[in-house]
Scaffold this active site. Structure first.
Site, short mmCIF file in Angstrom:
data_model
loop_
_atom_site.label_atom_id
_atom_site.label_comp_id
_atom_site.label_asym_id
_atom_site.label_seq_id
_atom_site.Cartn_x
_atom_site.Cartn_y
_atom_site.Cartn_z
N LYS A 1 4.46 2.25 -2.20
CA LYS A 1 4.94 3.49 -2.82
C LYS A 1 6.33 3.80 -2.28
O LYS A 1 7.24 4.19 -3.01
CB LYS A 1 4.00 4.65 -2.50
CG LYS A 1 2.50 4.41 -2.72
CD LYS A 1 1.68 5.62 -2.32
CE LYS A 1 0.24 5.28 -1.95
NZ LYS A 1 -0.55 4.69 -3.00
N SER B 1 0.83 -1.19 0.00
CA SER B 1 0.00 0.00 0.00
C SER B 1 0.87 1.25 0.00
O SER B 1 1.74 1.40 -0.86
CB SER B 1 -0.95 -0.04 1.21
OG SER B 1 -1.96 0.93 1.09
N TRP C 1 -9.52 0.53 -6.21
CA TRP C 1 -9.02 1.85 -5.81
C TRP C 1 -7.55 2.01 -6.21
O TRP C 1 -7.11 3.10 -6.56
CB TRP C 1 -9.18 1.99 -4.30
CG TRP C 1 -8.79 3.29 -3.67
CD1 TRP C 1 -7.78 3.49 -2.77
CD2 TRP C 1 -9.41 4.57 -3.85
NE1 TRP C 1 -7.73 4.81 -2.37
CE2 TRP C 1 -8.73 5.50 -3.03
CE3 TRP C 1 -10.49 5.02 -4.63
CZ2 TRP C 1 -9.07 6.85 -2.97
CZ3 TRP C 1 -10.83 6.37 -4.57
CH2 TRP C 1 -10.13 7.26 -3.74
N HIS D 1 -7.37 -5.76 -0.90
CA HIS D 1 -6.17 -4.98 -0.61
C HIS D 1 -5.51 -5.53 0.66
O HIS D 1 -5.95 -5.27 1.77
CB HIS D 1 -6.58 -3.51 -0.41
CG HIS D 1 -5.45 -2.56 -0.20
ND1 HIS D 1 -4.67 -2.10 -1.23
CD2 HIS D 1 -4.97 -1.97 0.93
CE1 HIS D 1 -3.77 -1.26 -0.76
NE2 HIS D 1 -3.92 -1.17 0.55
#
Length: 441
Positions: free
Chosen positions: A277, A273, A364, A414
């Site tokens: 990044k 998540s 998403w 997720h």
């Protein structure tokens, strides 16, 4: 180069890149509701990672390494993640605990404080390390930042309980502080037994040791410790929280390089998540990481911003204004104006192996956009002599593809699952079970 001169040089590079961008400077209006319809994805053109800002093509590895790669790195630094400080001169390590018979003899456990200013002043991060007790050493290691504190990654009462601020709504957290009930709360994402059995170690740190994940005006954590700006004015390209968490990954690697039980040339950086990044940005900057893995990283990570699918630049900047540098906000609702996209972030990791993972129900994070970014990095990997991504079409669910670029989309939500870890271990085996790491210069 003096700091002021460096900033002037980077500003000139940025202006050149922006003026020469293939996208027109036009405003875009994005709907408040997220778009999950492929038919409504705006038309876009991705910048070519193998074309310089002055339109000159990149035809060889030397041009990529000496010109295009630094140009792209500076662009991401200035326009998205922000400029972080270099490695501290007084970085010190203090072993808090070491047990060579941990987990009923299956592991060596170490807990180490990494002090950023060389003092026991609380400005530190704690690294938890598990190594397989019976494996030949030094061993390769997965480095994985965590969300809830080191104590949450395993049901191990010997792990030091974090005393830092921890986000609300996590199990066992009371008034943003950990309690004994929070031990092992994140263990499902850290299958330590599987990792150790495969012959790898696991190192983890709590991302809140670097910077608490809320908008505090950059007063706490490493920002408060290292920021020193003229007249107290924070530059628009100053580092955000993701850059701070990534900076911490490099400091963890600084320690691992000193540990004789660890093969520091075979450290695999993985993040989920927002920490996916983080892993991509850390891996792009720090070429010591042998492999970089992004798990469901989405917008600001592996997903293409120009698709404006699911989470958008405006949505992420409004919800998390502390994650990126202030310059990134200029692209709120204006993704067409971005002079780069996330395929070029992945390309910055080349020729080292990189893995991008998505989940079907995680719309998403835009799974298709994550795959297309991996595909967009492929030309750079091939220029540098690797196989890149072996497919041109997005694979079916639960059908992983392992080239120098790896990708899978699995069933589910997720999260980080055992299925994900099975792929990451197989990917690491493919690239690290040789005389030297893949992509090692």
């Amino acid at each position: 180069m003096p700091i002021d001169a460096r900033r002037i040089h980077r500003r000139r590079v940025w202006l050149t890149l922006l003026l020469l961008s293939s996208e027109p400077l036009m405003a875009q209006t994005r709907p408040a509701e997220p778009n999950y319809d492929e038919a409504k994805v705006p038309s876009y053109r991705l910048p070519d990672p193998l074309v310089m800002a002055d339109r000159q093509p990149v035809k060889d590895a030397a041009t990529w390494r000496t010109k295009r790669r630094p140009e792209l790195l500076a662009l991401f630094e200035r326009e998205m993640y922000g400029q972080a400080p270099v490695k501290p001169d007084v970085l010190t390590f203090k072993t808090l605990e070491s047990d060579r018979q941990a987990l009923d003899g299956a592991a060596i456990r170490k807990q180490v404080s990494i002090f950023f200013k060389g003092l026991n002043d609380g400005m530190d991060m704690v690294l938890l390390v598990y190594l397989p007790a019976k494996a030949a050493r030094p061993v390769p290691v997965f480095l994985v930042p965590n969300f809830q504190g080191n104590h949450a990654v395993a049901h191990d009462p010997k792990i030091q309980l974090s005393t830092r601020w921890i986000g609300p709504n996590y199990p066992g957290v009371v008034n943003n502080r950990a309690t004994e009930e929070s031990r092992g709360a994140e263990a499902s994402r850290f299958p330590i037994g599987m990792i150790l059995k495969a012959g790898y170690g696991l190192a983890t740190y709590y991302y809140g040791d670097l910077d608490p994940d809320y908008d505090d005006g950059f007063k706490n954590g490493v920002h408060g410790a290292f920021d020193s700006f003229e007249r107290g004015r924070r530059p628009t390209d100053a580092w955000g929280a993701i850059a701070a968490w990534a900076w911490g990954a490099s400091r963890a690697l600084d320690y691992l390089e000193t540990d004789p039980d660890v093969d520091a040339r075979r450290v695999i950086l993985m993040g989920h998540s927002r920490l996916g990044k983080t892993a991509l940005w850390a891996g792009a900057q720090d070429e010591r990481f042998a492999i970089v893995i992004s798990n469901n990283s989405g917008c600001g990570g592996a997903a293409l911003s120009k698709r404006a699918f699911g989470e958008t630049v405006a949505a992420i900047n409004r919800a998390f204004p502390h994650w990126f540098c202030a310059n990134f906000r200029r692209y709120n609702g204006r993704e067409a104006n971005l002079p780069f996209d996330q395929h070029e972030l992945i390309a910055l990791i080349a020729p080292r192996p990189v893995y991008v993972a998505s989940a079907v129900e995680d719309r998403w994070a835009d799974p298709k956009g994550e795959f297309l970014a991996a595909l967009g990095a492929d030309p750079v990997y091939r220029l540098l002599g690797t196989e890149g991504l072996p497919v041109k079409q997005m694979p079916d669910v639960n059908q992983p593809v392992h080239g120098t670029i790896g990708y899978h989309i699995r069933s589910g939500k997720h999260d980080v699952t055992d299925y994900d870890w099975q792929q990451y271990i197989a990917f690491a085996d493919r690239h690290l079970r040789s005389s030297k790491p893949a992509g090692d210069p």
